[in-house]
Design a protein around this motif. Structure first.
Motif, PDB file in Angstrom:
ATOM      1  N   ALA A  17       0.829  -1.150   0.001  1.00 41.70           N
ATOM      2  CA  ALA A  17       0.074  -0.050   0.061  1.00 41.70           C
ATOM      3  C   ALA A  17       0.933   1.130   0.046  1.00 41.70           C
ATOM      4  O   ALA A  17       1.955   1.296   0.786  1.00 41.70           O
ATOM      5  CB  ALA A  17      -0.819  -0.019   1.024  1.00 41.70           C
ATOM      6  N   VAL A  18       0.527   2.345  -0.780  1.00 35.34           N
ATOM      7  CA  VAL A  18       1.345   3.433  -0.845  1.00 35.34           C
ATOM      8  C   VAL A  18       0.523   4.691  -0.424  1.00 35.34           C
ATOM      9  O   VAL A  18      -0.477   4.943  -1.024  1.00 35.34           O
ATOM     10  CB  VAL A  18       2.079   3.690  -2.417  1.00 35.34           C
ATOM     11  N   ILE A  19       1.037   5.616   0.490  1.00 35.42           N
ATOM     12  CA  ILE A  19       0.558   6.819   0.531  1.00 35.42           C
ATOM     13  C   ILE A  19       1.075   7.904  -0.257  1.00 35.42           C
ATOM     14  O   ILE A  19       2.569   7.929  -0.056  1.00 35.42           O
ATOM     15  CB  ILE A  19       0.408   7.313   2.063  1.00 35.42           C
ATOM     16  N   MET A  20       0.888   8.286  -1.332  1.00 35.26           N
ATOM     17  CA  MET A  20       1.500   9.176  -2.487  1.00 35.26           C
ATOM     18  C   MET A  20       1.420  10.499  -1.980  1.00 35.26           C
ATOM     19  O   MET A  20       0.463  11.205  -2.309  1.00 35.26           O
ATOM     20  CB  MET A  20       0.857   8.871  -3.827  1.00 35.26           C
ATOM     21  N   ASP A  21       2.445  11.087  -1.260  1.00 34.03           N
ATOM     22  CA  ASP A  21       2.478  12.237  -0.782  1.00 34.03           C
ATOM     23  C   ASP A  21       3.468  13.094  -1.202  1.00 34.03           C
ATOM     24  O   ASP A  21       4.608  12.746  -1.552  1.00 34.03           O
ATOM     25  CB  ASP A  21       2.354  11.976   0.988  1.00 34.03           C
ATOM     26  N   GLY A  22       3.354  14.429  -1.068  1.00 28.62           N
ATOM     27  CA  GLY A  22       4.234  15.408  -1.479  1.00 28.62           C
ATOM     28  C   GLY A  22       4.174  16.070  -2.661  1.00 28.62           C
ATOM     29  O   GLY A  22       5.086  16.974  -3.078  1.00 28.62           O
ATOM     30  N   ASN A  23       3.100  16.076  -3.501  1.00 24.59           N
ATOM     31  CA  ASN A  23       2.899  16.691  -4.598  1.00 24.59           C
ATOM     32  C   ASN A  23       2.728  18.292  -4.570  1.00 24.59           C
ATOM     33  O   ASN A  23       3.394  18.965  -5.261  1.00 24.59           O
ATOM     34  CB  ASN A  23       1.495  16.334  -5.156  1.00 24.59           C
ATOM     35  N   GLY A  24       2.144  18.619  -3.461  1.00 22.10           N
ATOM     36  CA  GLY A  24       2.089  20.109  -3.170  1.00 22.10           C
ATOM     37  C   GLY A  24       3.295  20.807  -2.905  1.00 22.10           C
ATOM     38  O   GLY A  24       3.888  21.832  -3.408  1.00 22.10           O
ATOM     39  N   LEU A 187       3.585  -0.940   3.929  1.00 24.57           N
ATOM     40  CA  LEU A 187       3.219   0.377   3.401  1.00 24.57           C
ATOM     41  C   LEU A 187       4.215   1.322   3.398  1.00 24.57           C
ATOM     42  O   LEU A 187       5.118   1.445   4.275  1.00 24.57           O
ATOM     43  CB  LEU A 187       2.339   0.653   4.755  1.00 24.57           C
ATOM     44  N   ILE A 188       4.178   2.135   2.161  1.00 23.90           N
ATOM     45  CA  ILE A 188       5.000   3.038   1.790  1.00 23.90           C
ATOM     46  C   ILE A 188       4.745   4.278   1.765  1.00 23.90           C
ATOM     47  O   ILE A 188       3.363   4.570   1.373  1.00 23.90           O
ATOM     48  CB  ILE A 188       5.711   2.770   0.493  1.00 23.90           C
ATOM     49  N   ARG A 189       5.140   5.191   2.627  1.00 19.84           N
ATOM     50  CA  ARG A 189       4.691   6.678   2.445  1.00 19.84           C
ATOM     51  C   ARG A 189       6.016   7.577   1.970  1.00 19.84           C
ATOM     52  O   ARG A 189       6.880   7.651   2.474  1.00 19.84           O
ATOM     53  CB  ARG A 189       4.185   7.278   3.916  1.00 19.84           C
ATOM     54  N   THR A 190       5.784   8.376   0.800  1.00 21.35           N
ATOM     55  CA  THR A 190       6.593   9.480   0.636  1.00 21.35           C
ATOM     56  C   THR A 190       6.385  10.838   1.158  1.00 21.35           C
ATOM     57  O   THR A 190       5.505  10.937   1.732  1.00 21.35           O
ATOM     58  CB  THR A 190       6.542   9.489  -1.160  1.00 21.35           C
ATOM     59  N   SER A 191       7.509  11.419   0.814  1.00 26.00           N
ATOM     60  CA  SER A 191       7.643  13.019   1.409  1.00 26.00           C
ATOM     61  C   SER A 191       8.027  13.273   2.756  1.00 26.00           C
ATOM     62  O   SER A 191       7.886  14.418   3.289  1.00 26.00           O
ATOM     63  CB  SER A 191       6.188  13.539   1.053  1.00 26.00           C
ATOM     64  N   GLY A 192       8.539  12.348   3.538  1.00 28.60           N
ATOM     65  CA  GLY A 192       9.162  12.508   4.750  1.00 28.60           C
ATOM     66  C   GLY A 192       8.100  12.552   6.010  1.00 28.60           C
ATOM     67  O   GLY A 192       8.414  12.428   7.044  1.00 28.60           O
ATOM     68  N   GLU A 193       6.711  12.619   5.735  1.00 34.96           N
ATOM     69  CA  GLU A 193       5.676  12.622   6.761  1.00 34.96           C
ATOM     70  C   GLU A 193       5.611  11.245   7.075  1.00 34.96           C
ATOM     71  O   GLU A 193       5.690  10.156   6.573  1.00 34.96           O
ATOM     72  CB  GLU A 193       4.321  12.982   5.961  1.00 34.96           C
ATOM     73  N   LYS A 194       5.418  11.232   8.797  1.00 36.65           N
ATOM     74  CA  LYS A 194       5.382   9.889   9.298  1.00 36.65           C
ATOM     75  C   LYS A 194       3.938   9.576  10.090  1.00 36.65           C
ATOM     76  O   LYS A 194       4.181   9.673  11.312  1.00 36.65           O
ATOM     77  CB  LYS A 194       6.575   9.536  10.151  1.00 36.65           C
ATOM     78  N   ARG A 195       3.311   9.538   9.214  1.00 39.80           N
ATOM     79  CA  ARG A 195       1.907   9.135   9.803  1.00 39.80           C
ATOM     80  C   ARG A 195       0.914   8.444   8.789  1.00 39.80           C
ATOM     81  O   ARG A 195       1.338   8.329   7.571  1.00 39.80           O
ATOM     82  CB  ARG A 195       1.068  10.695  10.146  1.00 39.80           C
ATOM     83  N   ILE A 196      -0.136   8.109   9.343  1.00 39.70           N
ATOM     84  CA  ILE A 196      -1.092   7.080   8.698  1.00 39.70           C
ATOM     85  C   ILE A 196      -2.230   7.829   7.952  1.00 39.70           C
ATOM     86  O   ILE A 196      -2.580   7.470   6.966  1.00 39.70           O
ATOM     87  CB  ILE A 196      -1.523   5.936   9.361  1.00 39.70           C
ATOM     88  N   SER A 197      -2.630   8.963   8.450  1.00 39.50           N
ATOM     89  CA  SER A 197      -3.623   9.919   7.669  1.00 39.50           C
ATOM     90  C   SER A 197      -5.055   9.024   7.443  1.00 39.50           C
ATOM     91  O   SER A 197      -5.424   9.122   6.323  1.00 39.50           O
ATOM     92  CB  SER A 197      -3.060  10.400   6.500  1.00 39.50           C
ATOM     93  N   VAL A 214      11.671  11.172  -0.513  1.00 42.66           N
ATOM     94  CA  VAL A 214      11.322  11.458  -1.851  1.00 42.66           C
ATOM     95  C   VAL A 214      10.010  11.905  -1.946  1.00 42.66           C
ATOM     96  O   VAL A 214       8.911  11.504  -1.408  1.00 42.66           O
ATOM     97  CB  VAL A 214      11.585  10.118  -2.630  1.00 42.66           C
ATOM     98  N   LEU A 215       9.737  12.926  -2.789  1.00 44.10           N
ATOM     99  CA  LEU A 215       8.360  13.616  -3.043  1.00 44.10           C
ATOM    100  C   LEU A 215       7.775  12.956  -4.129  1.00 44.10           C
ATOM    101  O   LEU A 215       8.205  12.106  -4.973  1.00 44.10           O
ATOM    102  CB  LEU A 215       8.629  15.174  -3.230  1.00 44.10           C
ATOM    103  N   TRP A 216       6.604  12.581  -3.948  1.00 40.25           N
ATOM    104  CA  TRP A 216       5.824  11.634  -4.892  1.00 40.25           C
ATOM    105  C   TRP A 216       6.134  11.842  -6.293  1.00 40.25           C
ATOM    106  O   TRP A 216       6.636  11.000  -6.941  1.00 40.25           O
ATOM    107  CB  TRP A 216       4.152  11.554  -4.794  1.00 40.25           C
ATOM    108  N   PRO A 217       6.179  13.018  -6.836  1.00 37.81           N
ATOM    109  CA  PRO A 217       6.407  13.354  -8.519  1.00 37.81           C
ATOM    110  C   PRO A 217       7.882  12.860  -8.744  1.00 37.81           C
ATOM    111  O   PRO A 217       8.048  12.526  -9.823  1.00 37.81           O
ATOM    112  CB  PRO A 217       6.329  14.572  -8.446  1.00 37.81           C
ATOM    113  N   ASP A 218       8.563  12.661  -7.706  1.00 35.70           N
ATOM    114  CA  ASP A 218       9.971  12.144  -8.065  1.00 35.70           C
ATOM    115  C   ASP A 218      10.344  10.832  -7.819  1.00 35.70           C
ATOM    116  O   ASP A 218      11.320  10.380  -8.136  1.00 35.70           O
ATOM    117  CB  ASP A 218      11.066  12.836  -7.185  1.00 35.70           C
ATOM    118  N   PHE A 219       9.260  10.060  -7.489  1.00 34.16           N
ATOM    119  CA  PHE A 219       9.372   8.527  -7.055  1.00 34.16           C
ATOM    120  C   PHE A 219       9.378   7.803  -8.417  1.00 34.16           C
ATOM    121  O   PHE A 219       8.509   7.914  -9.118  1.00 34.16           O
ATOM    122  CB  PHE A 219       8.003   8.337  -6.296  1.00 34.16           C
ATOM    123  N   ARG A 220      10.330   6.925  -8.461  1.00 35.81           N
ATOM    124  CA  ARG A 220      10.546   6.254  -9.581  1.00 35.81           C
ATOM    125  C   ARG A 220      10.796   4.535  -9.267  1.00 35.81           C
ATOM    126  O   ARG A 220      10.979   4.129  -8.089  1.00 35.81           O
ATOM    127  CB  ARG A 220      11.976   6.674 -10.361  1.00 35.81           C
TER     128      ARG A 220
END
Ligand code: IPE
Ligand code: IPE
Ligand code: MG
Length: 250
Positions: A17-24, A187-197, A214-220
């Motif tokens: 499961a991936v929390i795709m975070d950091g676009n903003g 479970l993977i979360r990008t952008s450095g936030e450490k929460r489940i939201s 890594v911010l989501w748009p940079d994730f490869r």
């Protein structure tokens, strides 16, 4: 040696499961509006879908829009819904080519009619694919999902279809949106936030958690493979001791 070749094919997490975070924040760093970040997050979605399918992940759940995200500015919500429609149109080919079935969880009835139509069309066209399930969490909130499950279970008790004493973990599982899916392993979360939201609270009970800056748009793909390698170096004990696990494996 590339990262991918180091992956042990016998230790692939079944459900990622991936929390795709950091676009903003990605857009802000570039002096652009937040929606520019969302537009650039689409490529990362394709990369993670392809790389998960390549290594044999069975279920990939992507957190695309939370129940709380409805509180964002109207233009942002509209952009996200528009992107959903255009990506579904564009990605159908990729899904077919990779034999991937689309599924979704959340209060889909709250999405704009056009998004619902597009979604059900792709779900229908991919329903016989069986290499991997791509599960999109859209207008998804884990607490809402649990409330919904409790309501449905209660109705069954009131209608005498179920006894209170019969309610167990399996019954609860079967009333969640994810009833057809295995528990989350990773479970993977990008952008450095450490929460489940408010994401899959029940389903991640024993998941391994991974946070990357890594911010989501940079994730490869390499970022995904790096995360999988990290997962493979962990010992999942499920409450037991290391010694017991060694015995179990003998
Ligand atoms: C994730 O990026 C996308 C959604 C939540 C829809 P964000 O939009 O949350 O980006 P940040 O966290 O503000 O950087
Ligand atoms: C979680 O990200 C939701 C999605 C990735 C869709 P948010 O950016 O909305 O989460 P918070 O507000 O930082 O907790
Ligand atoms: Mg965010």
């Amino acid at each position: 040696m590339t990262l991918k070749t180091q992956i042990d094919p016998l230790k692939i997490p079944k459900h990622v499961a991936v929390i795709m975070d950091g676009n903003g924040r990605w857009a802000k760093q570039k002096g652009m509006a937040r929606v520019f970040g969302h537009k650039n997050g689409v490529k990362a979605v394709r990369e993670v879908v392809e790389s998960a399918a390549e290594i044999g992940v069975k279920v990939l759940t992507l957190y695309a829009f939370s129940t709380e995200n409805w509180n964002r500015p109207k233009v942002e919500v509209e952009t996200l819904m528009g992107l959903l429609v255009s990506s579904l149109k564009d990605e159908l080919k990729t899904l077919q080519k990779n034999n991937i079935k689309l599924q979704c969880i959340g209060t889909i009835e709250n999405l704009p009619a056009k998004a619902q139509r597009e979604l059900f069309e792709v779900i229908n066209k991919t329903k016989n694919n069986d290499h991997m399930t791509l599960n999109l969490a859209l207008s998804y909130g884990s607490r809402e999902e649990i409330v919904n499950a409790i309501q449905n279970i209660s109705k069954k008790v009131v209608n005498k279809q179920l006894l209170t004493e019969e309610i167990d973990e399996k019954i609860i599982n079967n009333h969640l949106y994810t009833f057809t899916l295995p528990d989350v392993d990773f479970l993977i979360r990008t952008s450095g936030e450490k929460r489940i939201s408010n994401f899959l609270l029940w389903q991640i009970a024993y998941a391994e958690l991974y946070f990357t800056e890594v911010l989501w748009p940079d994730f490869r793909k390499e970022h995904f493979f790096e995360a999988i390698l990290d997962y493979q170096h962990r010992e999942r004990r499920f409450g037991k001791t290391s010694e017991q696990l060694e015995k179990d494996n003998e």
